[in-house]
Design an enzyme around this catalytic site. Structure first.
Site, PDB file in Angstrom:
ATOM      1  N   ASP A  64       4.623   5.911   8.740  1.00 21.44           N
ATOM      2  CA  ASP A  64       4.978   4.690   9.450  1.00 21.44           C
ATOM      3  C   ASP A  64       4.023   4.421  10.616  1.00 21.44           C
ATOM      4  O   ASP A  64       3.568   3.291  10.815  1.00 21.44           O
ATOM      5  CB  ASP A  64       6.426   4.777   9.951  1.00 21.44           C
ATOM      6  CG  ASP A  64       6.771   6.147  10.537  1.00 21.44           C
ATOM      7  OD1 ASP A  64       5.846   6.956  10.750  1.00 21.44           O
ATOM      8  OD2 ASP A  64       7.961   6.406  10.773  1.00 21.44           O
ATOM      9  N   ASP A  85      15.842   7.549  -3.747  1.00 20.41           N
ATOM     10  CA  ASP A  85      14.821   8.482  -4.206  1.00 20.41           C
ATOM     11  C   ASP A  85      15.423   9.758  -4.771  1.00 20.41           C
ATOM     12  O   ASP A  85      14.701  10.609  -5.275  1.00 20.41           O
ATOM     13  CB  ASP A  85      13.862   8.819  -3.050  1.00 20.41           C
ATOM     14  CG  ASP A  85      12.459   8.316  -3.324  1.00 20.41           C
ATOM     15  OD1 ASP A  85      12.300   7.440  -4.194  1.00 20.41           O
ATOM     16  OD2 ASP A  85      11.517   8.801  -2.675  1.00 20.41           O
TER      17      ASP A  85
END
Length: 742
Positions: free
Chosen positions: A456, A149
């Site tokens: 998550d 990223d």
């Protein structure tokens, strides 16, 4: 352990895993029941002895604040005991898996995520990549994806170097069955070649030299901060970077570094290599990229085009594989004939290899891993914690559980892309573009959830609410080892992000109590609430740390007199709780010093990290702040590392968190000195009787804050408390004391 029954599966097969219930829970339940009785008596005392209307207004408010804090502490304690009531432990039978399914093992797609080469060094990232490439698993069924990223050509260069080194490293791992299979971790634990095996010693030296050469090249290039023209000519992938490329403004980059379908993609012994793919999704300033969740969803889509493995493993770039059979362990759950089809994910614990002996910053989360997560497993399944987790692809992509959704692993193995590597690279760029998710369910009902710092946790909970089950597996040899923060501020910031995200979840439509109603067991809903309310508990802790000290200065009693029978429930609850906590901590491998460090760091977190998380969440709800994602640094200066290894607490940088910690520490020190002076110097017996518990409480807080006092006044190294923090905290503490006295 009390061994659970091992029943025959369908067609006479034995299960691929078994579940054992923890033994010795009678002692725990007696302890919990007795502490609960003590808590009831404390409540009764607070109600019966509530200051009358004619009492000091300050005493009434302080009494009420402590009572509310004790109610919140009691609620938190009750929830944790509920989770710990009946933990279970899982054990796998990998030999049975091999006997039945070796020829039809499913495809495994492994996602490694990195975000910034400046704080996540490329050499660390590729060590993680190499460790998962070396799993004991058919290479043709293994695909590894690196999501960058940061969009850095430095990371891409490191991956190219790793792909070349893997041709020698993987055969070495296979030949000598070494563990762990991260080169850096292996050579740090095996500093000399084995004398007992001359052949291995010779190859060991050769591989070590190859690794050191690769490491030097990567680190040299990383220090320079750019790729030389000579290196750029080595691979077409470098053409994806140009002068206009920036970290947050670049096109999609997909490079199949090793194509596992290519007959020429073999190691030095002629064995096939796993597929290896580099991905940097498109980023543009005008599009929100959704942090790690966005990267994960791009990986899910790209991998579905290239390899489409039925099982997905995701790991953080610092979390290398420590057990080469973890894949087979996970498959024992997914492929079990009786229960495998209902399991969505298998979560391994988050463990670390750079902990100090006494775990200075309490990063190990020992009791959570060893007791609370097995308790979660018995109450409906563990959380998905963002790393070290094996997912069933269809469950992660939003599919609801159905009893008919048993898998045909053999059929799925053939669902790999048949186009050439170059065609796949171009077609996958669209899947990783900024606009692909517009007007879609990605980040909502498909893939990893958006708009929360704990994407998550919400994702795992949503999967459970769709009818799937999850499993917690904690093998004797840990599956994954990572890197913990090595400074106090890093640790506090990390917990701020976690607790802020948990509170966001509790206040969102995904609140476990509401969203999970009739979808998951009530115990699991309450278990999520333990962590969701971490930030809210900060208010109770701040009250208990500050209010008794201030009232001690003013001579206001908030606890029973020392000779009163009402002291007994307070004394019993405090002693029993901490004695059991110490015994439990020691039972699972901790030290007494480590337990004391753990108590200190939890107090720091609850008075700083969780408090700021609470404030930021409220400000975000009111529209005054936005969600941010701070990547925890994985590197630090040499002198910082040295102090960490010596277990010297690191302050160094100014922070509002340190100002609060230091102010509270000084407040308790001043109050303790004042209380002792009244008893010893002024020889006042009455204060001793009525204020004894407050003096003891302040004394304990002074002991627990000793590293803070050292950082404020006695240390001379660079890790001492910043001068600005010292001035602020002393001023604030003196101001608070003055107000309390006058």
């Amino acid at each position: 352990m009390k061994k659970g029954s091992v029943e025959m599966g369908r067609d006479g097969y034995l299960p691929l895993f078994e579940t054992k219930v923890a033994k010795g829970r009678i002692l725990f339940r007696c302890y919990a029941a007795s502490v609960f009785v003590g808590i009831i008596f404390i409540w009764v005392y607070r109600v019966v002895h509530f200051p009358p209307a004619g009492a000091q207004v300050l005493r009434r408010w302080a009494w009420m604040g402590l009572f509310l804090s004790e109610l919140l502490f009691s609620f938190y304690w009750f929830l944790t005991q509920l989770v710990r009531w009946s933990p279970i432990y899982r054990y796998t039978f990998k030999d049975r898996l091999s006997q039945r399914y070796e020829e039809v093992l499913p495809g495994i797609d492994i996602f490694v995520c990195t975000a910034d080469p400046r704080i996540e060094p490329p050499i660390m990232v590729i060590n993680t990549v190499l460790s998962v490439m070396a799993y004991i698993y058919p290479s043709q069924n293994l695909s590894v994806y690196l999501s960058d990223d940061g969009g850095s050509d430095l990371t891409f260069y490191a991956l190219l170097e790793a792909s070349r080194f893997s041709k020698h490293w993987l055969p070495f791992c296979r030949k000598f069955s070494i563990e762990p299979r991260s080169p850096a971790a292996y050579f740090s634990t095996t500093s000399e070649p084995p004398d007992s095996n001359p052949l291995m010693a010779q190859e060991w030296l050769s591989i070590k030299e190859l690794y050191e050469d690769m490491k030097n090249r990567i680190e040299t290039t990383t220090r320079l901060g750019r790729i030389s023209d000579e290196i750029r000519k080595e691979h077409k992938g470098f053409l994806e970077w140009n002068s206009a490329s920036a970290r947050h403004d670049h096109q999609s980059i997909v490079q199949i570094v090793i194509d596992g379908r290519d007959p020429k993609a073999v190691d030095s012994e002629g064995q096939p290599l796993p597929t290896l793919v580099y991905l940097s999704r498109e980023k543009r300033p005008q599009y929100h990229h959704n942090f790690k969740a966005g990267a994960m969803n791009a990986l899910i889509r790209v991998s579905s085009k290239i390899s489409n493995g039925s099982i997905i493993l995701n790991v953080d770039c610092d979390m290398y594989s420590n057990n080469s059979e973890s894949v087979r362990d996970a498959l024992c759950f997914f492929m079990d004939e009786e229960k495998g089809h209902e399991i969505a994910y298998v979560q391994f614990p988050q463990c670390y290899d750079n902990l100090t002996r006494n775990d200075l910053y309490g990063n190990c989360l020992r009791v959570i891993n060893e007791v609370e997560f097995p308790g979660l497993d018995s109450n409906g399944g563990p959380f998905y914690i963002g790393t070290g987790c094996f997912h069933r692809r269809v469950a992660l992509c939003g599919m609801k559980y159905d009893e008919e959704c048993e898998r045909e692993w053999k059929r799925e193995n053939n669902r790999r892309g048949r186009e050439s590597a170059s065609v796949l690279e171009e077609s996958c760029k669209v899947l990783a573009s900024c606009t692909y998710e517009e007007n879609s369910q990605w980040g909502k009902e498909m893939g990893v959830k958006y708009d929360c710092a704990v994407e998550d946790i919400i994702t795992g909970f949503s999967i459970q609410c769709r009818g799937w089950k999850s499993v917690y597996f904690n093998p004797e040899r840990k599956g994954f080892l990572g890197v913990v923060p090595t400074t106090l501020l890093q640790s506090l910031v990390q917990h701020k992000r976690w607790s802020e995200g948990h509170l966001q979840m509790f206040l969102s439509r995904h609140c476990p109590i509401i969203y999970g109603h009739k979808k998951v067991p009530l115990k699991l809903q309450l278990a999520y609430s333990i962590y969701n309310l971490w930030a809210a508990y900060s208010l109770a802790m701040l009250c208990y740390v500050a209010v008794p000290s201030l009232c001690l200065l003013g001579g206001i009693s908030l606890f029973p007199e020392i000779w009163s029978l009402w002291v007994l429930p307070f004394a019993y609850v405090i002693i029993a709780k901490h004695a059991y906590s110490l015994g439990e901590f020691h039972w699972y491998g901790g030290t007494i010093h480590g337990w004391w460090n753990d108590q200190r760091i939890w107090m720091f977190r609850r008075t700083t990290s969780y408090f700021f998380a609470f404030l930021d969440t409220i400000l975000r709800i009111l529209g005054f702040a936005e969600t941010t994602f701070a990547v925890t640094a994985k590197v630090c200066d040499e002198d910082v590392s040295q102090r960490y290894e010596q277990e010297i607490m690191e302050f160094g940088s100014p922070s509002p968190m340190f100002t609060i910690s230091a102010t509270l520490a000084l407040l308790n020190l001043f109050s303790f000195v004042c209380g002792v002076k009244r008893v010893v110097v002024d020889i006042q017996i009455k204060p001793l009787e009525s204020l004894a518990l407050q003096i003891i409480l302040c004394g304990v807080l002074v002991l627990i804050n000793l590293p803070v006092y050292q950082g404020l006044f006695f240390r001379k190294d660079k890790g001492t408390m910043p001068t600005s923090v010292t001035y602020k905290s002393v001023s604030l503490a003196l101001l608070a004391c003055s107000i309390a006295l006058y």
